[in-house]
Design an enzyme around this catalytic site. Structure first.
Site, PDB file in Angstrom:
ATOM      1  N   ARG A  16      10.543 -15.349  -6.646  1.00  0.00           N
ATOM      2  CA  ARG A  16      10.392 -13.970  -7.112  1.00  0.00           C
ATOM      3  C   ARG A  16      10.514 -12.949  -5.988  1.00  0.00           C
ATOM      4  O   ARG A  16      10.759 -11.769  -6.235  1.00  0.00           O
ATOM      5  CB  ARG A  16       9.040 -13.789  -7.838  1.00  0.00           C
ATOM      6  CG  ARG A  16       7.860 -14.083  -6.977  1.00  0.00           C
ATOM      7  CD  ARG A  16       6.572 -14.183  -7.778  1.00  0.00           C
ATOM      8  NE  ARG A  16       5.844 -12.935  -7.826  1.00  0.00           N
ATOM      9  CZ  ARG A  16       4.667 -12.773  -8.416  1.00  0.00           C
ATOM     10  NH1 ARG A  16       4.097 -13.793  -9.046  1.00  0.00           N
ATOM     11  NH2 ARG A  16       4.066 -11.621  -8.413  1.00  0.00           N
ATOM     12  N   HIS A  22       0.828  -1.202   0.000  1.00  0.00           N
ATOM     13  CA  HIS A  22       0.000   0.000   0.000  1.00  0.00           C
ATOM     14  C   HIS A  22       0.863   1.253   0.000  1.00  0.00           C
ATOM     15  O   HIS A  22       0.556   2.232  -0.668  1.00  0.00           O
ATOM     16  CB  HIS A  22      -0.880   0.014   1.257  1.00  0.00           C
ATOM     17  CG  HIS A  22      -2.081  -0.850   1.115  1.00  0.00           C
ATOM     18  ND1 HIS A  22      -2.625  -1.542   2.167  1.00  0.00           N
ATOM     19  CD2 HIS A  22      -2.851  -1.130   0.047  1.00  0.00           C
ATOM     20  CE1 HIS A  22      -3.671  -2.215   1.745  1.00  0.00           C
ATOM     21  NE2 HIS A  22      -3.825  -1.992   0.467  1.00  0.00           N
ATOM     22  N   ARG A  77      -9.134 -11.573 -13.839  1.00  0.00           N
ATOM     23  CA  ARG A  77      -8.537 -12.880 -13.573  1.00  0.00           C
ATOM     24  C   ARG A  77      -9.256 -13.507 -12.381  1.00  0.00           C
ATOM     25  O   ARG A  77      -9.471 -12.852 -11.370  1.00  0.00           O
ATOM     26  CB  ARG A  77      -7.052 -12.691 -13.254  1.00  0.00           C
ATOM     27  CG  ARG A  77      -6.333 -13.995 -12.990  1.00  0.00           C
ATOM     28  CD  ARG A  77      -4.849 -13.776 -12.838  1.00  0.00           C
ATOM     29  NE  ARG A  77      -4.505 -13.228 -11.544  1.00  0.00           N
ATOM     30  CZ  ARG A  77      -3.272 -12.886 -11.176  1.00  0.00           C
ATOM     31  NH1 ARG A  77      -2.273 -13.005 -12.036  1.00  0.00           N
ATOM     32  NH2 ARG A  77      -3.021 -12.400  -9.997  1.00  0.00           N
ATOM     33  N   ASN A  80       6.096 -12.398 -14.194  1.00  0.00           N
ATOM     34  CA  ASN A  80       6.645 -12.511 -12.831  1.00  0.00           C
ATOM     35  C   ASN A  80       6.801 -13.988 -12.450  1.00  0.00           C
ATOM     36  O   ASN A  80       7.868 -14.435 -12.040  1.00  0.00           O
ATOM     37  CB  ASN A  80       5.729 -11.827 -11.801  1.00  0.00           C
ATOM     38  CG  ASN A  80       5.442 -10.382 -12.155  1.00  0.00           C
ATOM     39  OD1 ASN A  80       6.207  -9.761 -12.867  1.00  0.00           O
ATOM     40  ND2 ASN A  80       4.338  -9.853 -11.664  1.00  0.00           N
ATOM     41  N   ASP A  81       5.709 -14.731 -12.593  1.00  0.00           N
ATOM     42  CA  ASP A  81       5.786 -16.153 -12.252  1.00  0.00           C
ATOM     43  C   ASP A  81       6.571 -16.928 -13.306  1.00  0.00           C
ATOM     44  O   ASP A  81       7.331 -17.835 -12.973  1.00  0.00           O
ATOM     45  CB  ASP A  81       4.380 -16.739 -12.091  1.00  0.00           C
ATOM     46  CG  ASP A  81       3.831 -16.470 -10.694  1.00  0.00           C
ATOM     47  OD1 ASP A  81       4.596 -16.621  -9.723  1.00  0.00           O
ATOM     48  OD2 ASP A  81       2.659 -16.087 -10.580  1.00  0.00           O
ATOM     49  N   GLU A  86       2.061 -18.513 -17.440  1.00  0.00           N
ATOM     50  CA  GLU A  86       3.059 -18.214 -16.407  1.00  0.00           C
ATOM     51  C   GLU A  86       3.728 -19.474 -15.878  1.00  0.00           C
ATOM     52  O   GLU A  86       4.608 -19.403 -15.034  1.00  0.00           O
ATOM     53  CB  GLU A  86       2.431 -17.400 -15.271  1.00  0.00           C
ATOM     54  CG  GLU A  86       1.168 -17.978 -14.687  1.00  0.00           C
ATOM     55  CD  GLU A  86       0.479 -17.035 -13.686  1.00  0.00           C
ATOM     56  OE1 GLU A  86       1.077 -16.050 -13.259  1.00  0.00           O
ATOM     57  OE2 GLU A  86      -0.682 -17.334 -13.337  1.00  0.00           O
ATOM     58  N   CYS A 107       1.312  -9.095 -18.849  1.00  0.00           N
ATOM     59  CA  CYS A 107       0.821  -8.297 -17.711  1.00  0.00           C
ATOM     60  C   CYS A 107       1.706  -8.395 -16.477  1.00  0.00           C
ATOM     61  O   CYS A 107       1.329  -7.923 -15.417  1.00  0.00           O
ATOM     62  CB  CYS A 107      -0.615  -8.676 -17.371  1.00  0.00           C
ATOM     63  SG  CYS A 107      -0.776 -10.400 -16.848  1.00  0.00           S
ATOM     64  N   ARG A 156      -6.582  -8.195 -10.740  1.00  0.00           N
ATOM     65  CA  ARG A 156      -6.280  -9.280  -9.787  1.00  0.00           C
ATOM     66  C   ARG A 156      -7.431  -9.302  -8.779  1.00  0.00           C
ATOM     67  O   ARG A 156      -7.688  -8.286  -8.134  1.00  0.00           O
ATOM     68  CB  ARG A 156      -4.972  -9.005  -9.049  1.00  0.00           C
ATOM     69  CG  ARG A 156      -3.716  -9.088  -9.918  1.00  0.00           C
ATOM     70  CD  ARG A 156      -2.492  -8.761  -9.059  1.00  0.00           C
ATOM     71  NE  ARG A 156      -1.251  -9.137  -9.707  1.00  0.00           N
ATOM     72  CZ  ARG A 156      -0.461  -8.292 -10.378  1.00  0.00           C
ATOM     73  NH1 ARG A 156      -0.786  -7.026 -10.507  1.00  0.00           N
ATOM     74  NH2 ARG A 156       0.670  -8.715 -10.929  1.00  0.00           N
TER      75      ARG A 156
HETATM   76  C1  PEP Z   1       2.635 -12.610 -13.126  1.00  0.00           C
HETATM   77  O1  PEP Z   1       2.907 -13.676 -12.563  1.00  0.00           O
HETATM   78  O2  PEP Z   1       3.404 -12.026 -13.917  1.00  0.00           O
HETATM   79  C2  PEP Z   1       1.352 -11.942 -12.873  1.00  0.00           C
HETATM   80  C3  PEP Z   1       0.951 -10.917 -13.582  1.00  0.00           C
HETATM   81  O3  PEP Z   1       0.608 -12.419 -11.846  1.00  0.00           O
HETATM   82  P1  PEP Z   1       0.944 -12.143 -10.291  1.00  0.00           P
HETATM   83  O4  PEP Z   1       2.061 -11.129 -10.247  1.00  0.00           O
HETATM   84  O5  PEP Z   1      -0.318 -11.652  -9.697  1.00  0.00           O
HETATM   85  O6  PEP Z   1       1.352 -13.496  -9.830  1.00  0.00           O
HETATM   86 MG    MG Z   2       1.355 -14.802 -11.538  1.00  0.00          MG
END
Ligand code: PEP
Ligand code: MG
Length: 539
Positions: free
Chosen positions: A457, A187, A327, A446-447, A425, A494, A291
């Site tokens: 991560r 936040h 999602r 990211n994942d 992902e 994303c 999300r």
């Molecule tokens: C990702 O994994 O890149 C993603 C967008 O989802 P999150 O970051 O919510 O896992």
């Molecule tokens: Mg993810």
């Protein structure tokens, strides 16, 4: 964290872009309470009084601030009334514990639990709890809240900082925030981005003494007592950045960007309708990722169908003709949700999370699908499933969704089956993408990066390995984009790299033409693509 040279240069992660040069001010949040305990009844009274006083402080702060920031403080107010949190504390007091001991012990457990969560949103909750712990202890001990004097333009340095402390600081004269822990998804990071306060997190260790500091939100560094040449270089980059910002704002409101003849679409990532209040959100081509797991992580319990429907419908109304990709809940593993996720997994990142969990709990999943099906008649809704690994998971979710829609229609409720897609992902999904009968794909870099690179991560010690620009990650992105082109299906990206202008060229070269990012990143990314078009570093 790494130490780049003999002079103290700490490296972390950027949470909010920008530059700050000023005195370093260390803000220590730790506070240990010690008081003489009375009878159980007196201790309970003392704690109730301290909770009420803290409630008053936060409400006063919220009323002077207003807007989205005040909404963030709501979370702390809810905690002060949270039976699950307070129950064990009052039970310990009834068993003879002193109020401050009982409060500190339970809060310490909760803070450790949230801190250990790999998910950045949950880590952010730790900062809120630390602030509450300290406020209540100060009230119990009859202390005035210790307030470090923060000079204008200071680089504020702390282990972590809750939103309420951030909001008490006057940032109007500049300054920045350097945290040894913290997270870019907290936040306080959202507030810092919204207010243009540079912020770097996960610096690993704090300098022991104050001095003059350079906080660089571009390179994600904190440098203490730099030599004059470094200061001059920093000032030059800072001035180039402000010129760039002005240009980016102009570009944002201008015509869409094109790359090699293709229109490049820039979407936004949101967590709730409040994120749509960012002034740049209006310039986006739509919502590329909403999300929803944060709606589920509510002390009041899992959200019911009507509550979810209201939120999804509000987001669709905001978007008008623009597409909105929501999602389904990505809970589990790094994002535990009470009453939903599984406890005690050995390796939660490889555990029952995302769609795997939703399919195991169809009674909870179906509530979300019903809310989404009802919302689908109010705009251009697309729904995607997270952490999909094999096609059978996608088809099972699709079949359940079809059933839900059929039931609603049979009962005379307005509903529709939206377009269905998957997050790409998990490497297995990226490698077998042809086998998924999805209408669209969204790459979660990211994942994807953590699974391809076998690097957690959220582990700062692995930040060099957790590189989305690694050729192995880029190869999977390229294959996914190519598949979309072949099939005529939309492929977006994303993950965080979509909002990093330094990744734009690599993604365009992989064939990505749809990017989804936090609203404050839109201008910079659009500007970066426009610059690439001018031939600065083309193909
Ligand atoms: C990702 O994994 O890149 C993603 C967008 O989802 P999150 O970051 O919510 O896992
Ligand atoms: Mg993810």
């Amino acid at each position: 964290m790494s130490i780049a040279s003999a002079t103290l240069i700490l490296k972390g992660r950027t949470a909010s872009w920008g530059f700050a040069h000023g005195p370093l001010v260390l803000v220590d949040q730790a506070r240990v309470g010690r008081r003489t305990a009375g009878s159980s009844a007196a201790e309970e009274r003392a704690l109730r009084g301290a909770l009420a006083e803290t409630n008053g402080q936060i409400k006063t702060l919220a009323s002077t601030i207003g807007g989205d920031a005040a909404e963030i403080l709501e979370f702390q107010l809810e905690l002060l009334d949270d039976k699950a949190l307070l129950g064990p504390i009052f039970a310990a007091i009834a068993a003879g514990a002193a109020a401050d001991d009982a409060w500190s012990r339970v809060l310490a457990e909760q803070i450790a639990h949230y801190r250990a969560a790999p998910d950045e949103y949950l880590q952010a909750r730790a900062a809120d709890l630390i602030d509450l712990r300290d406020r209540v202890l100060a009230a119990l001990n009859g202390e005035l809240r210790a307030s470090v004097k923060i000079p204008a333009g200071a680089v504020v340095c702390a282990e972590d900082l809750p939103p309420s402390r951030f909001l008490e600081i006057d940032w109007s004269a500049g300054g920045g925030l350097a945290l040894s822990h913290g997270s870019a998804a907290s936040h306080v990071a959202m507030l810092a981005r919204a207010r243009g306060v540079p912020m770097v997190v996960q610096l690993g260790r704090l300098p022991a003494q104050a001095g003059i500091a350079l906080l660089d939100g571009e390179q994600a560094t904190l440098e203490l007592d730099p030599p004059p040449a470094r200061i001059a270089d920093f000032a030059a980059r800072r001035s180039a950045d402000s010129k760039g910002k002005a240009a980016a704002s102009a570009v944002l409101a201008g015509p869409p960007v094109i790359w090699r003849g293709d229109r490049v679409r820039l979407h936004i990532n949101i967590q709730d309708a409040a994120d749509l209040g960012h002034p740049d959100a209006q310039y986006s081509d739509g919502i590329g990722l909403m999300r929803t797991e944060f709606l589920f992580d509510d002390p009041a319990g899992l959200p019911d169908e009507d509550k979810q429907f209201g939120i999804y419908e509000a987001v669709l109304r905001w978007a008008g003709d623009r597409p909105v990709t929501i999602r389904t809940v990505d809970a589990g593993g790094d994002k535990p949700i009470r009453g939903f996720t599984e406890d005690g997994e050995m390796n939660p990142f490889l555990g029952v999370r995302g769609l795997r969990l939703s399919l195991k709990r169809p009674e909870i999943f179906a509530v979300q699908l019903r809310a989404l099906a009802r919302a689908a008649v109010h705009g251009k809704l697309r729904v995607m499933f997270p952490m999909v690994t094999v096609p059978a998971e996608f088809t099972a979710a699709r079949d359940l969704f079809r059933e839900v829609v059929a039931h609603l229609l049979a009962a005379g409720v307005r509903a529709a089956l939206p377009e269905l897609g998957i997050m790409v992902e998990v490497p297995a999904a990226a490698l077998t993408i042809d086998a998924f009968p999805a209408s669209f794909f969204s790459i979660g870099s990211n994942d994807l990066t953590q699974y391809v690179m076998a690097s957690d991560r959220a582990n700062g010690a692995l930040s060099a390995l957790s590189d989305p620009l690694n050729p192995a990650v880029l190869e999977l992105i390229r294959r996914t984009a190519e598949h979309g082109l072949r099939r005529g299906a939309s492929v977006s990206l994303c993950g965080d790299m979509a909002g990093d202008p330094r990744c734009a060229l690599a993604l365009l070269r992989c064939g990505v033409r749809e990017f989804s990012m936090s609203p404050p990143s839109l201008g910079r990314v659009k500007q970066a693509i426009a610059d690439l078009n001018l031939g600065a570093s083309g193909d």
